[in-house]
Design an enzyme around this catalytic site. Structure first.
Site, short mmCIF file in Angstrom:
data_model
loop_
_atom_site.label_atom_id
_atom_site.label_comp_id
_atom_site.label_asym_id
_atom_site.label_seq_id
_atom_site.Cartn_x
_atom_site.Cartn_y
_atom_site.Cartn_z
CG ASP A 1 -0.19 -0.36 2.51
OD1 ASP A 1 1.02 -0.07 2.62
OD2 ASP A 1 -0.82 -0.97 3.40
CD GLU B 1 0.64 -7.39 2.93
OE1 GLU B 1 1.31 -8.19 3.59
OE2 GLU B 1 0.85 -6.16 2.89
CD GLU C 1 0.79 4.00 4.92
OE1 GLU C 1 2.01 4.19 5.11
OE2 GLU C 1 -0.10 4.69 5.51
CG HIS D 1 7.96 2.55 10.36
ND1 HIS D 1 7.60 1.34 10.87
CD2 HIS D 1 7.39 2.64 9.14
CE1 HIS D 1 6.86 0.70 9.98
NE2 HIS D 1 6.70 1.47 8.93
NE ARG E 1 4.12 9.73 5.65
CZ ARG E 1 5.15 10.49 5.29
NH1 ARG E 1 5.20 11.76 5.66
NH2 ARG E 1 6.14 10.00 4.56
CG HIS F 1 12.12 3.85 9.82
ND1 HIS F 1 12.11 4.97 9.01
CD2 HIS F 1 11.55 2.86 9.09
CE1 HIS F 1 11.55 4.66 7.85
NE2 HIS F 1 11.20 3.39 7.87
#
Length: 365
Positions: free
Chosen positions: A94, A116, A130, A201, A203, A234
């Site tokens: 995504d 997926e 996403e 990590h 967003r 990350h």
């Protein structure tokens, strides 16, 4: 019979490399394209996984917005489709790279495969962007390769034709199985360990959420000094800015550089439990019998929650994160109920199924 297989991040590469290999074994001639969405992490992993020739677009620049990256990525992928006379195009997950790849195939009128497919929170704000990406990709994909029946149902409920939906498993279990075999990694009982693997990590957790998680980890580390926390950092500088001021200097919290994939799998296999906002770890850890504290507000992988392998604790309630961690550290019955190996997302042979489907009907639209 040339499928174009597109990736831009390390998780995409890890999940697609079994597909690349299975396509070669099936007589297809896959062409792999790396957009550059994650540069250093992917380059190191390409060497580690010995993927072979890869077209590198190198599109990521500092402080680039998703819309700028999408625009450049779409244009250059469309050019590669023409240059390579691709008969189909595969994307995974995504990311912005996945959306750009799917659009490039759609505009060039070649069938798109979505590896997926069907994961949903049905909340366009979480995870952002996403959730929006994967909903858009589903509409224009010829092959929606779903990990489980839950994703199949999500797509049929949205009106996607059954002829475009395939329940195949998740390729991350293929990658995990192959890595353990290749690197000789033993899957030992989680109860033997006092290590806790941490990754974060997302967003949507920027601007306070990561700091809440970090403060929870600091409290757990103080309350249970016998636990050793391993946190591969990350590379996004926003992550370091929020967590380092909280965690630096705590003796049993080790913030380290990102690990090569095989080393990361080894660390996962050596952990007692995991604290993470990663989608991939929610899939990998149950197969290894490692409980996961999911530090997100929502998850598109509720199978692990429903099965008792993971615990959704959010990003705003530090007390809940701490309490769950202490239960996994101290409560033998609670821990052993969670630390059971489960095949929730696949059997490790998903890539072969995908390759067979592509070989059977490579030119359908």
């Amino acid at each position: 019979m040339t499928p174009l297989i597109v990736f831009g991040t390390r998780p995409e590469l890890i999940k697609l490399q079994p597909v690349v290999r299975a396509c070669h074994e099936s007589g297809l001639r896959p062409v792999t394209v790396f957009t550059g969405q994650h540069n250093s992490l992917v380059e190191d992993t390409l060497v580690e996984l010995e993927l072979g020739d890869v077209i590198r677009l190198g599109l990521m620049t500092a402080n680039q917005t998703p819309e700028n990256f999408l625009s450049k990525c779409l244009q250059q992928l469309a050019e590669v489709v023409e240059q390579k006379s691709a008969c189909s195009l595969l994307v995974q997950g995504d990311t912005t790279t996945a959306l750009a790849g799917a659009l490039a195939g759609f505009y060039k009128r070649i069938p798109v495969g979505h590896v997926e497919a069907g994961l949903r929170t049905n909340d366009l704000s979480s995870p952002f962007p996403e959730e929006g990406h994967r909903q858009l990709i589903s509409r224009i994909s010829r092959w929606n390769f779903c990990p489980t029946r839950r994703e199949v149902k999500a797509l049929t409920d949205e009106g996607i034709a059954e002829t475009k939906i395939f329940e195949v498993g998740n390729t991350v279990i293929d990658a995990l199985r192959l890595t353990c075999e290749r690197a000789g990694i033993a899957i030992t009982p989680a109860s033997n360990s006092s290590r806790v693997l941490v990754t974060m990590h997302r967003r949507e957790s920027f601007g306070g959420g990561l700091e809440v998680i970090a403060r929870a980890i600091a409290r757990i580390a103080s309350l249970r000094p016998r636990l050793e926390f391993i946190l591969p950092l990350h590379p996004n500088p926003s992550v370091a800015r929020e967590i380092r001021p909280v965690l630096d200097g705590i003796t049993n919290v080790h913030v380290i550089q990102p690990l090569p994939y095989a080393a990361f799998v080894r660390e996962l296999c050596q952990s007692r439990f995991v604290i993470s906002d990663s989608g991939g770890i929610q899939e990998e850890a149950p197969w290894l019998g490692r409980p996961v504290i999911v530090v997100r507000e929502t998850t598109e992988r509720p199978q692990a929650i429903d099965g008792g392998a993971s615990f959704l604790c959010g990003t705003t309630n530090a007390d809940r994160i701490v309490q769950t961690a202490l239960m996994l550290a101290d409560n033998t019955a609670f821990f052993h109920a969670a630390a059971v190996r489960r095949s929730l997302f696949g059997d490790g042979f998903t890539a072969q199924r995908i390759a067979r489907i592509l070989s059977a009907e490579p030119a359908l639209d």
